[in-house]
Design an enzyme around this catalytic site. Structure first.
Site, PDB file in Angstrom:
ATOM      1  N   CYS A 161      36.795  50.126  47.917  1.00  7.72           N
ATOM      2  CA  CYS A 161      37.939  51.051  47.895  1.00  7.72           C
ATOM      3  C   CYS A 161      37.548  52.366  47.225  1.00  7.72           C
ATOM      4  CB  CYS A 161      39.123  50.421  47.175  1.00  7.72           C
ATOM      5  SG  CYS A 161      39.859  49.091  48.122  1.00  7.72           S
ATOM      6  N   HIS A 162      37.039  52.296  46.012  1.00 11.33           N
ATOM      7  CA  HIS A 162      36.739  53.528  45.292  1.00 11.33           C
ATOM      8  C   HIS A 162      35.361  53.509  44.639  1.00 11.33           C
ATOM      9  CE1 HIS A 162      41.130  53.232  45.618  1.00 11.33           C
ATOM     10  NE2 HIS A 162      41.024  54.488  45.953  1.00 11.33           N
TER      11      HIS A 162
END
Lengths: 210, 481
Positions: free
Chosen positions: A173-174
């Site tokens: 995701c990040h």
């Protein structure tokens, strides 16, 4: 008083309304007669209604809390003996993901060899293990939460073929990188992957609880 | 309007009999037939009627879909696919319902911007505005609950993010989260309660809509001049046929656009990830809400800094809810006596800026906050290495070959080394979102309160009919603008 006949009310007034001057109560409007008693009835009625409403509201609100079977499903016994060396399994307990990883000796050495001052959330590898029934540590088996501490995504690991820069897990995701002890090394996540409440039932079976 | 005398005359014996027992025909006649309406309402004023149609479409299609939908985690996704493939016209009903949600929000945003521009929230219409804000809140709740029901990837993980917001509340946050989910995570019990509430809320919206229309019919409509009706004879026309026809025409145009989406691009406003069944072990790389919630999502993510003891996460939640709460306070924040921005030349500029800010916030919400809008330099490759002695080092390269060669060299020495992209500094979406968030709040909390005191408005017309017909009687009609 619904069932009281008219003479009863007269009697009630005669014996109970002595506080007020009779001539007063005759001249005042009917609503002004016996004001304290009327107030008392108002307060008592409103109080009873509020308490009743609360008593009704409580179960209606409480029913949304976890049900008995949901709570009962909040722990799981997992057989760790079948996890291949260098591999992991993922289990869901109450809908939450957990990782159980059978670490190779290189992975264990990498996890143990990192100086603490290089970790954003310093914790030794041994701190992240739970002893076997005989009190010894089992560094081959690492059990962590499967929830990234950044925004709650599920990191990928050996089963998805991407273990990040530090050989542990990688959150797509990040971009948080976790090492072979599940500790955050790089990226936006603030904390290490959490260690769940678990215990070894036997050397090959762990019981994980939420 | 209040004080307007009923002109209904029951004709048949039955009408007379009913009128003396339940004057419902009289109520309808006075509300929607002979209701005096300002004669200068433009097409921006048709969106109330359009919204009533939207609500009806959502309730009708929703009730029908509920006949085929199964609210359990094992069957929800399959039951939606069954609606799409097997149920007669199920594909049509579901697409109308899904596109209908987007159309509903499109119409409500136009309706709200209309109210902002013409000052429809000002006295004596504050309660009307507040009820509208309540409807907007209920709509957002209904949409959020409904998005969970197909049990796709975005359903599950989007709901996870939103419920996670409550976890930011100190002390009670986690308890509230568990209470909302009915367990340690989103599960079957959560899906079932979401379905139940998704079915309930539209009827609550319908109830508040009735109050909204009631509150509209007491002072009567605002109008593009913002001047109140002074002479019912000259300033108004009966609602029917003048506005039933005008609204009807707008509704037809709106439904053409609606049908265009349903038949030609039914999924363009949705997210492809929601056609993958929910899987708690796999997170979609890019979690975004539906388009109509994006501006608020952008505000949530724009707050990346702490203020005093309040952590960024909680602060983001406060700002997001604050961006809606501030709408409730608007009637008391705008200090100007002039309603319509037609006569507020300065406020009009700021209003257009506000519309632009809201749209751009939507763009920020849809984008990755760290992506550059205006790059200031080139991205480079950074090799980070740790020697056997435990010494860290970093080297930056422009070309991949150089970086890879350096990495191999370090690995050969027995160090650990890895390549990562070193992003050049840039003006990123997060920066734009922060500027726009500041403007959003400044518009309500600084600009409107201050401008009302300082701005010199243009002359308003004395009466609505003068604005419509021009000041000279008998002269050709001159548009007010």
């Amino acid at each position: 008083m619904i069932f009281a006949s008219q003479p009863d009310i007269q009697l009630f007034r005669q014996c109970c309304l002595r506080k007020k001057n009779v001539s007063d109560s005759q001249t005042a409007s009917p609503e002004a007669v016996d004001e304290e008693r009327r107030d008392f009835i108002h307060i008592a009625a409103v109080t009873a209604t509020v308490v009743g409403a609360g008593a009704v509201a409580y179960p209606l609100v409480s029913q949304m809390n976890p049900a008995g079977d949901t709570k009962a499903a909040s722990s799981l016994e997992v057989d760790t003996s079948k996890i291949p060396l260098g591999g992991e399994i993922r289990v869901l307990i109450g809908g939450k993901p957990f990782f159980l990883r059978h670490r190779t000796s290189e992975e264990i050495a990498a996890a143990a060899g990192v100086p603490l001052d290089r970790l954003p959330d310093p914790q030794t590898d041994a701190d992240r293990l739970v002893p076997l029934p005989d009190g010894a540590l089992n560094p081959a088996m690492l059990i962590t939460s499967g929830t990234c501490t950044h925004l709650g995504c599920v990191p990928v690991g050996p089963s998805q073929g991407n273990t990040g820069d530090y050989g542990g897990w990688y959150c797509p995701c990040h971009g948080s990188h976790y090492d072979t002890s599940g500790r955050i090394r790089k990226g936006p996540a603030p904390k290490n992957l959490a260690i769940p409440n678990y215990e070894y039932v036997t050397p090959g079976v762990v019981k994980i609880s939420l | 309007m209040s004080g307007h005398e009923s002109t209904y005359t029951p004709n048949s014996g039955f009408e007379k009999w009913l009128d003396s027992r339940l004057p419902i025909v009289r109520l309808a006649h006075d509300s929607f037939v002979d209701f005096p309406t300002p004669k200068n309402l433009n097409y921006w004023y048709t969106f109330g009627g359009i919204l009533a149609v939207c609500l009806a479409i959502q309730i009708i299609t929703g009730i029908v879909l509920a006949m085929h939908y199964t609210a359990t985690v094992d069957e929800a996704f399959a039951s939606v696919e069954r609606i799409m493939r097997d149920v007669p016209f199920g594909w049509l009903l579901r697409y109308v319902h899904a596109v209908g949600a987007s159309m509903f929000f499109l119409a409500v945003y136009v309706h709200m911007f209309r109210g902002l521009y013409y000052g429809s929230y000002k006295a004596p219409r504050e309660v009307l505005w507040l009820l509208g804000c309540v409807i907007f809140l209920l709509m957002m709740a209904t949409a959020f609950l409904g998005y969970m029901l197909p049990w796709g990837q975005m359903s599950l993980h989007g709901a996870n993010v939103i419920i996670g917001l409550f976890g930011a509340i100190p002390l009670v946050g986690e308890g509230i989260q568990t209470w909302l989910m009915g367990g340690p995570s989103i599960g079957n019990q959560t899906l079932q309660r979401f379905f139940s509430l998704h079915y309930l809320l539209p009827f609550m919206i319908a109830g508040v809509v009735i109050l909204h229309i009631w509150a509209l019919h007491v002072p009567g409509n605002n109008n593009p001049t913002g001047v109140e009706v002074k002479d019912v004879e000259k300033d108004t026309v009966p609602f029917h046929p003048y506005y039933t026809v005008k609204d009807g025409f707008a509704i037809v145009l709106f439904l053409i656009i609606f049908a265009g989406f349903v038949f030609y691009a039914p999924n363009v406003l949705g997210h492809a990830d929601n056609y993958i069944e929910a899987n708690p072990l796999v997170t979609p790389a890019h979690i975004v809400p539906e388009w109509y919630l994006l501006p608020f999502y952008a505000i949530l993510r724009a707050i990346t800094f702490d203020i005093g003891p309040i952590q960024a996460k909680l602060l983001g939640v406060i700002f997001m809810f604050g961006s809606i709460a501030v709408l409730f306070a608007l009637p008391w924040l705008d200090t100007s006596k002039v309603k319509s921005m037609r006569y507020r030349p300065v406020a009009k500029q700021f209003f257009l800026g506000f519309v632009a800010a809201a749209l751009l916030l939507g763009w920020c919400g849809a984008s990755n906050p760290d992506d550059p809008i205006i790059p200031l330099g080139e991205d480079k490759l950074q090799v980070s290495y740790t020697t056997e002695a435990g010494v860290d080092g970093v080297a930056v390269f422009e070309a991949y070959d150089d970086a890879a060669a350096f990495r191999s060299e370090k690995l050969a020495e027995g160090s650990t080394a890895s390549i990562a992209i070193k992003k050049a500094s840039a003006f990123r979406f997060i920066h734009l979102a922060q500027i726009l968030t500041a403007y959003y709040f400044a518009y309500f909390l600084i600009i409107l309160p201050y401008l009302g005191l300082r701005e010199t408005p243009k002359d308003e017309p004395d009466a609505i009919h003068k604005a419509v017909l021009g000041s000279a009687h008998g002269a050709a009609a001159v548009p007010a603008e």
